[in-house]
Design a protein around this motif. Structure first.
Motif, PDB file in Angstrom:
ATOM      1  N   GLY A 473      50.867 -13.471 -24.896  1.00 60.15           N
ATOM      2  CA  GLY A 473      51.658 -14.677 -24.727  1.00 60.15           C
ATOM      3  C   GLY A 473      51.429 -15.613 -25.885  1.00 60.15           C
ATOM      4  O   GLY A 473      50.544 -15.401 -26.725  1.00 60.15           O
ATOM      5  N   LYS A 474      52.196 -16.668 -25.940  1.00 56.47           N
ATOM      6  CA  LYS A 474      52.095 -17.608 -27.046  1.00 56.47           C
ATOM      7  C   LYS A 474      51.024 -18.667 -26.775  1.00 56.47           C
ATOM      8  O   LYS A 474      50.931 -19.208 -25.668  1.00 56.47           O
ATOM      9  CB  LYS A 474      53.434 -18.300 -27.263  1.00 56.47           C
ATOM     10  N   GLY A 475      50.228 -18.933 -27.783  1.00 59.87           N
ATOM     11  CA  GLY A 475      49.274 -20.031 -27.721  1.00 59.87           C
ATOM     12  C   GLY A 475      48.199 -19.850 -26.665  1.00 59.87           C
ATOM     13  O   GLY A 475      47.909 -18.745 -26.210  1.00 59.87           O
ATOM     14  N   GLN A 476      47.626 -20.980 -26.256  1.00 63.64           N
ATOM     15  CA  GLN A 476      46.569 -20.967 -25.242  1.00 63.64           C
ATOM     16  C   GLN A 476      47.175 -20.874 -23.848  1.00 63.64           C
ATOM     17  O   GLN A 476      48.179 -21.518 -23.555  1.00 63.64           O
ATOM     18  CB  GLN A 476      45.718 -22.230 -25.356  1.00 63.64           C
ATOM     19  N   ARG A 477      46.529 -20.068 -23.034  1.00 62.96           N
ATOM     20  CA  ARG A 477      46.957 -19.937 -21.634  1.00 62.96           C
ATOM     21  C   ARG A 477      45.733 -20.047 -20.727  1.00 62.96           C
ATOM     22  O   ARG A 477      44.615 -19.733 -21.134  1.00 62.96           O
ATOM     23  CB  ARG A 477      47.670 -18.595 -21.403  1.00 62.96           C
ATOM     24  N   SER A 478      45.970 -20.479 -19.507  1.00 63.32           N
ATOM     25  CA  SER A 478      44.851 -20.581 -18.559  1.00 63.32           C
ATOM     26  C   SER A 478      44.675 -19.255 -17.824  1.00 63.32           C
ATOM     27  O   SER A 478      45.652 -18.611 -17.438  1.00 63.32           O
ATOM     28  CB  SER A 478      45.099 -21.705 -17.553  1.00 63.32           C
TER      29      SER A 478
END
Length: 635
Positions: A473-478
């Motif tokens: 996925g794009k960028g930071q994810r939780s």
């Protein structure tokens, strides 16, 4: 030889098998008639028969645990026991409930042990007390409090100082309370058990002597006994204490062994297993009534005493169920019901076993047995519709302040509850990820984790599933892991290893995850009350979200009656009624209903909250009787 008749004023009798026929012996006074100034002897084991007040006495016992039965029903269950012809009540004492935090004790209300002993005496029942500290009982950690596991070096059920100090502190409280209820003090307690089935554990040859001395030094003067299955008899004894045996099918070898190690001593089956416990994902166990009663009849014909485990099982309300594991196998949690296929059902109904046993025990009483009390009325309410819902994520502000930690911290070591850690329920671990890949639990999930990315459900990690694939996925994810303590093992040699939550590193693409925010979700009454009164609930017109809480109202017009909750269309979770935790449900069965006793309802509106992990239905259904699922005979 003919039957020798005795005065009808005698409350209890014993039938002893002799050559030529049955002799009826007068026993003793009613437990409520014992005077504090009595000089009569209590229970003795100085010959092949027990004696009480110097007269032959046979223990016809049954187990009912006060902590598994709503207090309002204690008297009902004990009266039904007495009407079945039993003369002795046995009960465990659950350390984990009485001392939920170190040196914070609770002996009130549902845990009023003294009130339970007083009630038994007033109803004419003697008592064998089984105070542990370990009780097994298919109860979380065998009744040991989870805060013991905060000590990384803890060695449970040994003379390890960290354990003995905690036992001494607990016994200072519980034994001080029960000692005045001993026979010698005018009370109903005629015997006390030293620990429980230690021969199956046997990690420390000095331990049983320590427990025996811990009881004696605090004023226990009545007969001491132990309880073990046949294999445990060789290692579970302690000098000066009577050994008793546990079994279900008649164990002639074990009985012979008792004769060999205790010649000219009375023999007792301390636990005759009247049924068996159930595991989630398994079948409901039954022990055919005719087979069960045939074994009891043979025990009595041989002159032995017997205690039915269980006479009435009750319920593992809340998160109190234990778990079963053999060797290194993954533990399987017990279900919420502790019906046990006992003579008296989970809801206090008479079963075929009850009536057959009553007929059998009537032959061992000179007076007619009391009339059987009436059965509690039932009611199958109309289904109630869910009115509001709240996602787990929207409820987190109602929990205690979360912990920020570089590494995962297991439940017991969380700095909450006055530094006693978290004992039960769920723990939510959240961190940030920047890529997809393979998430590997390294078998450090205890016991079951729902995995979410950006709060979208990905899958389950447990003892069988150790890996999940996460999409890029794009960028930071939780990344969120909602971990459930499904119940600690209650029997076996892995008690020291029952820490829950995440107990080690979790890896993503073979790199350990770091920087967690950890929320404790014990779902204690305080949290449930805050949840109930919060103004953040959403109407059912808005999109449902799992995991989450679902609220409904049950209106009772008239006096409340016992009922059973059914949840078809739901998957797995917990049910709260007026803040009371009824226990877990799980669609995999075998159990398909939850017992809702009438004392926990009131006339008018009752609050129902369901915590559902994965799949919610729009309504809650009710039934007038239980559904324990497909059955299998106990092997």
């Amino acid at each position: 030889m003919p039957v020798v008749r005795v005065s009808l004023k005698q409350r209890y009798v014993l039938l002893c098998l002799t050559v030529g026929g049955l002799i009826v012996y007068p026993l003793t006074r009613h437990p409520s008639e014992v005077s504090r100034n009595t000089h009569m002897e209590g229970l003795r084991a100085n010959s092949s028969q027990f004696t009480l007040e110097g007269k032959p006495f046979r223990i016809l016992g049954g187990s009912i645990h006060y902590f598994r039965v709503p207090r309002a029903y204690w008297e009902d269950r004990l009266l039904k026991m007495k009407a079945c012809g039993l003369n002795t009540l046995t009960t465990y004492v659950p350390w984990n409930l009485h001392e939920p935090e170190r040196r914070k004790f609770n002996f009130k209300d549902q845990l009023d042990l003294e009130g339970y002993l007083q009630l038994a005496a007033s109803l004419g029942l003697w008592v064998i007390l089984r105070p542990g500290p370990y009780i097994c009982a298919e109860w979380d950690l065998g009744g040991l409090p989870s805060w013991l596991l905060r000590d990384e070096n803890m060695k449970l059920r040994t003379i390890y100082p960290g354990f003995t100090q905690a036992v001494n502190s607990f016994f200072d409280q519980v034994i001080t309370r029960v000692a005045p209820y001993q026979y010698s003090q005018g009370g109903p307690v005629i015997a006390v058990q030293v620990e429980n089935e230690y021969g199956s554990y046997a990690k420390d040859p000095q331990y049983m002597s320590f427990i025996k001395e811990a009881l004696l030094s605090r004023g226990i003067t009545e007969l001491l006994l132990t309880s073990d299955n046949q294999d445990g008899l060789k290692l579970g004894g302690v000098k000066g204490v009577l050994e008793a045996i546990n079994f279900q099918k008649l164990n002639l070898n074990g009985i012979t062994y008792l004769d060999e190690i205790q010649p000219q001593k009375p023999k007792m089956v301390m636990e005759f297993w009247s049924g068996w416990f159930d595991l989630w994902g398994d079948l409901h166990h039954q022990f055919p009534a005719d087979d069960m009663v045939a074994v009891v009849a043979e025990i009595l014909r041989s002159g032995m005493s017997v205690n039915l485990y269980m006479f009435h099982g009750g319920t593992n309300f809340g998160f109190m169920n234990g778990a079963f594991a053999i060797g290194t196998s993954a533990p399987k949690p017990m279900v919420t019901s502790y019906d046990y296929d006992a003579p008296l059902s989970e809801a206090g109904d008479y079963t075929t076993k009850y009536h057959l046993l009553r007929n059998l025990f009537s032959r061992y009483n000179t007076e007619p047995l009391p009339e059987v009390p009436s059965v509690q009325e039932r009611r199958a309410h109309q289904p109630v519709v869910i009115q509001q819902h709240l996602s787990l994520w929207d409820s987190l502000h109602l929990t205690d302040k979360p912990l920020k930690s570089e590494r995962p911290v297991n439940m017991e070591r969380l700095p909450i509850n006055n530094n006693n850690g978290q004992s039960y329920g769920y723990t939510l671990y959240e961190t940030t990820i920047t890529s997809g890949g393979i998430l590997n639990s390294k078998n450090n999930i205890r016991d079951r984790a729902l995995v979410f990315v950006d709060r979208h459900f990905i899958g389950v990690l447990d003892y069988k599933t150790l890996e999940l694939a996460l999409l890029d996925g794009k960028g930071q994810r939780s990344l969120s892991l909602l971990v459930e303590n499904c119940g600690r093992v209650n029997y076996g040699k892995t008690l020291d290893e029952q820490q829950k939550g995440i107990v080690g590193d979790i890896e993503l693409n073979k790199r350990p995850l770091r920087d967690f925010v950890i929320h404790s979700l014990e779902m204690k009454p305080g949290f449930v009350n805050r949840l109930q009164s919060s103004g953040v609930w959403k109407s059912m017109r808005q999109k449902l979200s799992c995991p989450g809480f679902y609220q409904a109202r049950l209106y009772v017009n008239g006096p409340p009656r016992d009922t059973f909750i059914r949840l078809p269309g739901w998957n797995k979770g917990v049910v709260f009624i007026n803040g009371q935790n009824l226990g877990r449900y799980w669609s995999i069965g075998p159990q398909q209903t939850l017992y809702l006793p009438s004392p926990w309802l009131h006339k008018g509106t009752n609050q129902v909250i369901v915590f559902e992990e994965q799949e919610a239905d729009g309504k809650i259904q009710f039934a007038s009787g239980p559904d324990y699922g497909m059955t299998v005979d106990v092997q």
